[in-house]
Design a protein around this motif. Structure first.
Motif, PDB file in Angstrom:
ATOM      1  N   TYR A 337      52.398  45.066  33.154  1.00 30.76           N
ATOM      2  CA  TYR A 337      51.704  45.992  34.056  1.00 30.76           C
ATOM      3  C   TYR A 337      50.192  45.827  33.947  1.00 30.76           C
ATOM      4  CZ  TYR A 337      49.678  50.324  35.790  1.00 30.76           C
ATOM      5  OH  TYR A 337      48.895  51.242  36.439  1.00 30.76           O
ATOM      6  N   VAL A 338      49.693  45.608  32.750  1.00 31.86           N
ATOM      7  CA  VAL A 338      48.254  45.398  32.566  1.00 31.86           C
ATOM      8  C   VAL A 338      47.777  44.223  33.406  1.00 31.86           C
ATOM      9  CG1 VAL A 338      46.495  44.673  30.909  1.00 31.86           C
ATOM     10  CG2 VAL A 338      48.111  46.463  30.292  1.00 31.86           C
ATOM     11  N   VAL A 339      48.552  43.136  33.424  1.00 29.74           N
ATOM     12  CA  VAL A 339      48.148  41.945  34.166  1.00 29.74           C
ATOM     13  C   VAL A 339      48.106  42.227  35.659  1.00 29.74           C
ATOM     14  CG1 VAL A 339      48.761  39.583  34.754  1.00 29.74           C
ATOM     15  CG2 VAL A 339      49.035  40.384  32.419  1.00 29.74           C
ATOM     16  N   VAL A 340      49.201  42.756  36.211  1.00 30.43           N
ATOM     17  CA  VAL A 340      49.281  42.918  37.669  1.00 30.43           C
ATOM     18  C   VAL A 340      48.339  44.007  38.170  1.00 30.43           C
ATOM     19  CG1 VAL A 340      51.665  42.103  37.693  1.00 30.43           C
ATOM     20  CG2 VAL A 340      51.221  44.567  37.558  1.00 30.43           C
ATOM     21  N   SER A 341      47.852  44.863  37.274  1.00 27.33           N
ATOM     22  CA  SER A 341      46.948  45.935  37.700  1.00 27.33           C
ATOM     23  C   SER A 341      45.477  45.598  37.482  1.00 27.33           C
ATOM     24  CB  SER A 341      47.283  47.234  36.966  1.00 27.33           C
ATOM     25  OG  SER A 341      47.136  47.088  35.563  1.00 27.33           O
ATOM     26  N   ARG A 342      45.162  44.363  37.046  1.00 23.31           N
ATOM     27  CA  ARG A 342      43.759  43.973  36.861  1.00 23.31           C
ATOM     28  C   ARG A 342      43.117  43.532  38.165  1.00 23.31           C
ATOM     29  NH1 ARG A 342      42.636  46.936  33.520  1.00 23.31           N
ATOM     30  NH2 ARG A 342      44.729  47.681  33.981  1.00 23.31           N
ATOM     31  N   VAL A 343      43.919  43.055  39.122  1.00 28.34           N
ATOM     32  CA  VAL A 343      43.372  42.410  40.312  1.00 28.34           C
ATOM     33  C   VAL A 343      42.943  43.441  41.345  1.00 28.34           C
ATOM     34  CG1 VAL A 343      44.621  40.274  40.021  1.00 28.34           C
ATOM     35  CG2 VAL A 343      45.700  42.154  41.244  1.00 28.34           C
ATOM     36  N   THR A 344      42.027  43.025  42.208  1.00 30.10           N
ATOM     37  CA  THR A 344      41.509  43.898  43.263  1.00 30.10           C
ATOM     38  C   THR A 344      42.196  43.672  44.606  1.00 30.10           C
ATOM     39  OG1 THR A 344      39.752  42.282  43.722  1.00 30.10           O
ATOM     40  CG2 THR A 344      39.251  44.052  42.151  1.00 30.10           C
ATOM     41  N   SER A 345      43.110  42.686  44.675  1.00 26.97           N
ATOM     42  CA  SER A 345      43.850  42.429  45.911  1.00 26.97           C
ATOM     43  C   SER A 345      45.111  41.667  45.567  1.00 26.97           C
ATOM     44  CB  SER A 345      43.006  41.633  46.913  1.00 26.97           C
ATOM     45  OG  SER A 345      42.790  40.323  46.442  1.00 26.97           O
ATOM     46  N   PRO A 346      46.161  41.754  46.380  1.00 24.86           N
ATOM     47  CA  PRO A 346      47.392  41.003  46.093  1.00 24.86           C
ATOM     48  C   PRO A 346      47.168  39.490  46.051  1.00 24.86           C
ATOM     49  CG  PRO A 346      47.783  42.679  47.773  1.00 24.86           C
ATOM     50  CD  PRO A 346      46.298  42.616  47.564  1.00 24.86           C
ATOM     51  N   GLU A 347      46.226  38.982  46.849  1.00 21.34           N
ATOM     52  CA  GLU A 347      45.980  37.544  46.880  1.00 21.34           C
ATOM     53  C   GLU A 347      45.356  37.013  45.600  1.00 21.34           C
ATOM     54  OE1 GLU A 347      46.563  39.237  50.719  1.00 21.34           O
ATOM     55  OE2 GLU A 347      45.014  39.700  49.232  1.00 21.34           O
TER      56      GLU A 347
END
Length: 382
Positions: A337-347
């Protein structure tokens, strides 16, 4: 996240301080002082070496007696994800946000049953996030996470907005060694001075049992490496608090601008002190919690390469592009969850998964200890 025993110690200290002033407040939590805690139980829990699932869950604040006196406020909007310019774009972002929460809550659709009930669930990652590259997996991840690297390595915005994440420090070292070879220029190698203090009398048997050559091989997450290789232009992360007023804090991202004999000149990449240059000296670093029967001291620059970092170290970061390298699955609650929630956009999310045979895959494991959520308020869907 802090261990509940540490918070309990703060509570006891504040009660002791306030009791001579107002004895009635000594019986109130934190001496009647309002204390604000912040955190996300979907992220990683307190790190306890070789702890069981029960010990890890039991170390959290909501397992403390102080939790009964806490009023819980919840945040309902994902501030990392940027809003789109159209309804269709906003729908994509909303679906991605729900997928993030499903991973954090352990609600993803599992593809295998888990009779052990240890929080481990195998599931499929959507194909849009999967990297299927060449025989060199690190090269494939590098090409996607750091496109046109040589042309953009002088751009501070480019460097601070992306990173490769992976579960263990050994994998981080492999990726950083690969990355530094991509930077043109001379490699400056700095060796540490390692020593021990056994406090055992005049015989000093520890010097014989643990020679300097053995001490040089010791690697700990809280210490820089014995052999630190640096090039001008590489990004570094500070490992110790040197001067918080000047922005030199643990976790500060910097770029090397000059390599001197007894110092390294770095420029801060982010925060309120962005653009300021500082000379980083060698300092004495002593780990406080080790398995060794002696006090180990390493004198070295408190720096480590930043191109790749562990998942736990990335908590609190905002990144436009994240490359997740998983030659083996995550092993602790909340890491995925930490990884997938670091980004500012799905791309900006790219995941490279290798199965047991070394082949590319879209199946990985997610670890969630659901019992940590039992006494937390339920959130409405975003």
């Amino acid at each position: 996240m802090r261990h509940r025993h540490g918070i309990k110690s703060v509570d006891k200290c504040l009660r002791d301080y306030i009791s001579p002033i107002d004895p009635n407040r000594s019986s109130r939590p934190f001496g009647g002082i309002t204390v604000v805690f912040g955190g996300d139980y979907r992220q990683t829990l307190p790190v306890i070496p070789k702890a069981s699932q029960g010990e890890t869950v039991g170390s959290t604040l909501n397992r403390s007696k102080l939790w009964d006196f806490c009023e819980v406020f919840t945040l309902r909007q994902n501030m990392r994800l940027y809003s789109g310019n159209s309804d269709e774009r906003n729908k994509i972002i909303a679906e991605f946000a729900k997928w993030q929460l499903a991973i954090g809550d352990g609600k993803v659709h599992r593809i295998t049953e888990n009779p052990k009930d240890d929080g481990l669930v195998d599931f499929e990652i959507p194909e849009q996030f999967i990297i299927c590259g060449t025989d060199n997996s690190i090269q494939s991840l590098f090409d996607i996470t750091y496109p046109d690297f040589l042309s953009n390595m002088s751009s501070y915005c480019y460097l601070r907005s992306r990173a490769i994440l992976t579960p263990t420090n050994s994998l981080v070292d492999d990726i950083n060694d690969f990355m530094i070879e991509k930077i043109p220029g001379k490699t400056h190698t700095y060796f540490s001075q390692d020593s021990i203090d056994d406090n055992g009398g005049e015989d000093n048997d520890f010097d014989t049992a643990f020679p300097v050559e053995y001490l040089n091989l010791i690697n700990m997450p809280c210490l820089p490496k014995y052999e630190l290789q640096i090039k001008v232009g590489c990004t570094m992360m500070l490992m110790q608090n040197l001067n918080q007023i000047l922005g030199l804090c643990n976790g500060t991202r910097m770029i090397v601008t000059a390599c001197k004999k007894n110092s390294v000149e770095c420029e801060i990449l982010c925060g309120s002190n962005v653009g300021s240059k500082h000379l980083i000296p060698r300092i004495d670093m002593v780990p406080t919690d080790t398995k060794w029967p002696f006090e180990f001291k390493r004198t070295q620059f408190p720096l480590q390469l930043y191109f790749a970092m562990t998942i736990n170290k990335s908590q609190g970061k905002f990144l436009d592009t994240v490359g997740l390298y998983l030659p083996r699955s995550v092993f602790s609650h909340g890491q995925l969850y930490v990884v997938v929630s670091r980004v500012t956009s799905p791309e900006g999310l790219h995941i490279l998964i290798l199965d047991d045979t070394g082949c590319y895959s879209n199946v990985t494991s997610n670890v969630v200890y659901e019992e940590v959520f039992y006494n937390l308020p339920k959130l409405d869907d975003i």
